[in-house]
Design a protein around this motif. Structure first.
Motif, mmCIF file in Angstrom:
data_model
loop_
_atom_site.group_PDB
_atom_site.id
_atom_site.type_symbol
_atom_site.label_atom_id
_atom_site.label_comp_id
_atom_site.label_asym_id
_atom_site.label_seq_id
_atom_site.Cartn_x
_atom_site.Cartn_y
_atom_site.Cartn_z
ATOM 1 N N LEU A 30 42.579 39.614 30.769
ATOM 2 C CA LEU A 30 41.896 40.854 31.135
ATOM 3 C C LEU A 30 41.497 41.651 29.894
ATOM 4 N N ARG A 31 42.364 41.650 28.887
ATOM 5 C CA ARG A 31 42.043 42.396 27.668
ATOM 6 C C ARG A 31 40.896 41.753 26.895
ATOM 7 N N GLN A 32 40.726 40.429 27.039
ATOM 8 C CA GLN A 32 39.673 39.710 26.314
ATOM 9 C C GLN A 32 38.328 39.704 27.040
ATOM 10 N N ALA A 33 38.297 40.161 28.273
ATOM 11 C CA ALA A 33 37.167 39.843 29.159
ATOM 12 C C ALA A 33 36.004 40.825 29.083
ATOM 13 N N ALA A 34 35.864 41.578 28.019
ATOM 14 C CA ALA A 34 34.749 42.515 27.910
ATOM 15 C C ALA A 34 33.424 41.766 28.067
ATOM 16 N N GLY A 35 32.568 42.278 28.966
ATOM 17 C CA GLY A 35 31.274 41.637 29.208
ATOM 18 C C GLY A 35 31.311 40.594 30.298
ATOM 19 N N LEU A 36 32.514 40.214 30.765
ATOM 20 C CA LEU A 36 32.655 39.233 31.837
ATOM 21 C C LEU A 36 33.274 39.936 33.042
ATOM 22 N N ARG A 37 32.592 39.869 34.194
ATOM 23 C CA ARG A 37 33.149 40.474 35.407
ATOM 24 C C ARG A 37 34.184 39.512 35.991
ATOM 25 N N ASN A 67 36.424 47.548 31.462
ATOM 26 C CA ASN A 67 35.604 46.477 30.897
ATOM 27 C C ASN A 67 34.825 45.708 31.965
ATOM 28 N N GLY A 68 34.791 46.229 33.192
ATOM 29 C CA GLY A 68 34.015 45.591 34.252
ATOM 30 C C GLY A 68 34.806 44.650 35.130
ATOM 31 N N CYS A 69 36.066 44.380 34.777
ATOM 32 C CA CYS A 69 36.907 43.493 35.583
ATOM 33 C C CYS A 69 37.515 44.266 36.749
ATOM 34 N N ILE A 70 37.995 43.520 37.740
ATOM 35 C CA ILE A 70 38.716 44.125 38.850
ATOM 36 C C ILE A 70 39.967 43.318 39.121
ATOM 37 N N CYS A 71 40.986 43.994 39.652
ATOM 38 C CA CYS A 71 42.242 43.337 39.984
ATOM 39 C C CYS A 71 42.587 43.730 41.409
ATOM 40 N N ILE A 82 39.746 36.268 48.519
ATOM 41 C CA ILE A 82 38.559 35.569 48.026
ATOM 42 C C ILE A 82 37.320 36.052 48.771
ATOM 43 N N GLU A 83 37.436 36.171 50.100
ATOM 44 C CA GLU A 83 36.290 36.657 50.880
ATOM 45 C C GLU A 83 35.865 38.042 50.409
ATOM 46 N N ALA A 84 36.848 38.905 50.137
ATOM 47 C CA ALA A 84 36.515 40.258 49.678
ATOM 48 C C ALA A 84 35.778 40.220 48.344
ATOM 49 N N MET A 85 36.194 39.323 47.448
ATOM 50 C CA MET A 85 35.511 39.219 46.160
ATOM 51 C C MET A 85 34.093 38.687 46.313
ATOM 52 N N LEU A 86 33.887 37.758 47.234
ATOM 53 C CA LEU A 86 32.552 37.200 47.442
ATOM 54 C C LEU A 86 31.594 38.233 48.019
ATOM 55 N N ARG A 87 32.132 39.242 48.704
ATOM 56 C CA ARG A 87 31.275 40.273 49.291
ATOM 57 C C ARG A 87 30.970 41.403 48.314
ATOM 58 N N ARG A 88 31.650 41.438 47.181
ATOM 59 C CA ARG A 88 31.430 42.536 46.232
ATOM 60 C C ARG A 88 30.050 42.431 45.594
ATOM 61 N N ARG A 89 29.462 43.589 45.276
ATOM 62 C CA ARG A 89 28.194 43.639 44.560
ATOM 63 C C ARG A 89 28.331 44.607 43.400
ATOM 64 N N PRO A 90 28.052 44.168 42.181
ATOM 65 C CA PRO A 90 27.641 42.800 41.847
ATOM 66 C C PRO A 90 28.803 41.824 42.017
ATOM 67 N N THR A 91 28.466 40.574 42.268
ATOM 68 C CA THR A 91 29.507 39.565 42.447
ATOM 69 C C THR A 91 30.217 39.307 41.125
ATOM 70 N N PRO A 92 31.481 38.890 41.176
ATOM 71 C CA PRO A 92 32.201 38.569 39.934
ATOM 72 C C PRO A 92 31.559 37.372 39.222
ATOM 73 N N ASP A 93 31.744 37.322 37.911
ATOM 74 C CA ASP A 93 31.316 36.155 37.135
ATOM 75 C C ASP A 93 32.326 35.017 37.257
ATOM 76 N N HIS A 94 33.589 35.375 37.540
ATOM 77 C CA HIS A 94 34.658 34.369 37.592
ATOM 78 C C HIS A 94 35.782 34.958 38.441
ATOM 79 N N ILE A 95 36.389 34.140 39.291
ATOM 80 C CA ILE A 95 37.544 34.566 40.095
ATOM 81 C C ILE A 95 38.767 33.802 39.618
#
Length: 296
Positions: A30-37, A67-71, A82-95
């Protein structure tokens, strides 16, 4: 059949027995993920001490980071998470899913493989060099650890400052010859979230084979009729998801366990309903054929 219109989202599972260092690794990512959702799904927030400086906001079971990540805390219902993450906008770059310390990460990966909205990047399993030999020899714990290790695409050997790595490395190579092995939990983001998944089918480790079937409507469908039919599906149907026209209007259909949600959506490019679960999905498909939902 896809719910999201973009490319499938890469999906990584982090597993390993209690105390192996999973939470430490997730925090570092999470600390490294700047720029990656990066969307991280955990059992509960009590087990992951997120750096307060990273937290932008917190609502219910979701923490948004600066940094744009969510937990997201999901308890034991990772499918709903997983379903909740797929419905988010903008969608995550990686789950990324942090499996519980006694869970089999291979079973989580198996369901992800069947979801057209996801692509499995890999299963990372952490192994504690200090405690692993004794735990493998423990008749109460050994089988759980072996299932976890055999599910790995990438094995991460931790706590090598407390025990020599050599004997443990030999054990890991014997138990999981398909997996790459790295030492130390201080992994760069590109390695941890890189593509490590092995080609071909993956055993779930529970003796249960998951199946998926896609159904297409051959005639108009009514919301009330579909609700009754989906509520009656067997317990072995873990998920049902699809885009359908109900009562003449486009709808997103999502069933996780016994929870069913039908919501309005944009008109689908293709109408379809996907069932995911054990072998009872074939019985479910046969029952839904009476509504005009058929395999092609």
């Amino acid at each position: 059949m896809r719910i999201n219109t973009g490319e499938p989202i890469p999906f990584t599972v982090v597993g390993g027995f209690l105390g192996a260092g999973k939470t430490t690794l997730v925090n570092a990512l999470l600390r490294q993920a700047a720029g990656l959702r990066l969307a991280v799904l955990v059992n509960d927030f009590g087990s992951i001490a997120i750096d307060a400086a990273l937290i932008e906001s917190s609502t219910g079971d979701t923490i948004a980071l600066t940094n744009g990540c969510i937990c997201c805390a999901i308890g034991d219902d990772f499918a709903a998470g997983i379903e909740a993450m797929l419905r988010r906008r903008p969608t995550p770059d990686h789950i990324l899913v942090e499996a519980s310390g006694v869970a089999n990460p291979g079973a989580i990966a198996q369901i992800a493989l069947l979801d057209p909205d996801l692509t499995l990047a890999g299963v990372l399993v952490l192994a504690d060099a200090e405690s692993l030999p004794a735990r493998l020899a423990d008749p109460r714990l050994g089988d759980t650890l072996r299932r976890q290790l055999r599910a790995a695409d990438l094995l991460v050997l931790t706590k090598t400052d407390l025990a020599p790595a050599g004997p443990v490395l030999a054990t890991l190579r014997a138990l999981a010859p398909q997996a790459a092995i790295v030492e130390g939990a201080d992994l760069p983001l590109a390695i941890a979230l890189g593509h490590h998944a092995q080609a071909g089918p993956r055993p779930s480790g529970h003796g249960v084979a998951f199946a998926t079937v896609t159904l297409h409507p051959s005639r108009p469908l009514a919301t009330a009729t579909l609700r009754l039919a989906l509520d009656a599906l067997p317990e072995g149907v873990l998920r049902a998801k699809g885009l359908l026209c109900l009562d003449g209007r486009p709808a997103l259909v999502q069933r996780v366990g016994r929870r069913l949600a039908i919501t309005a959506c944009d008109a689908p490019v293709e109408e379809a309903l996907v069932l995911i679960g054990d072998d009872t999905v074939w019985d479910a498909a046969a029952a839904l054929a009476a509504l005009g939902l058929e395999r092609r």
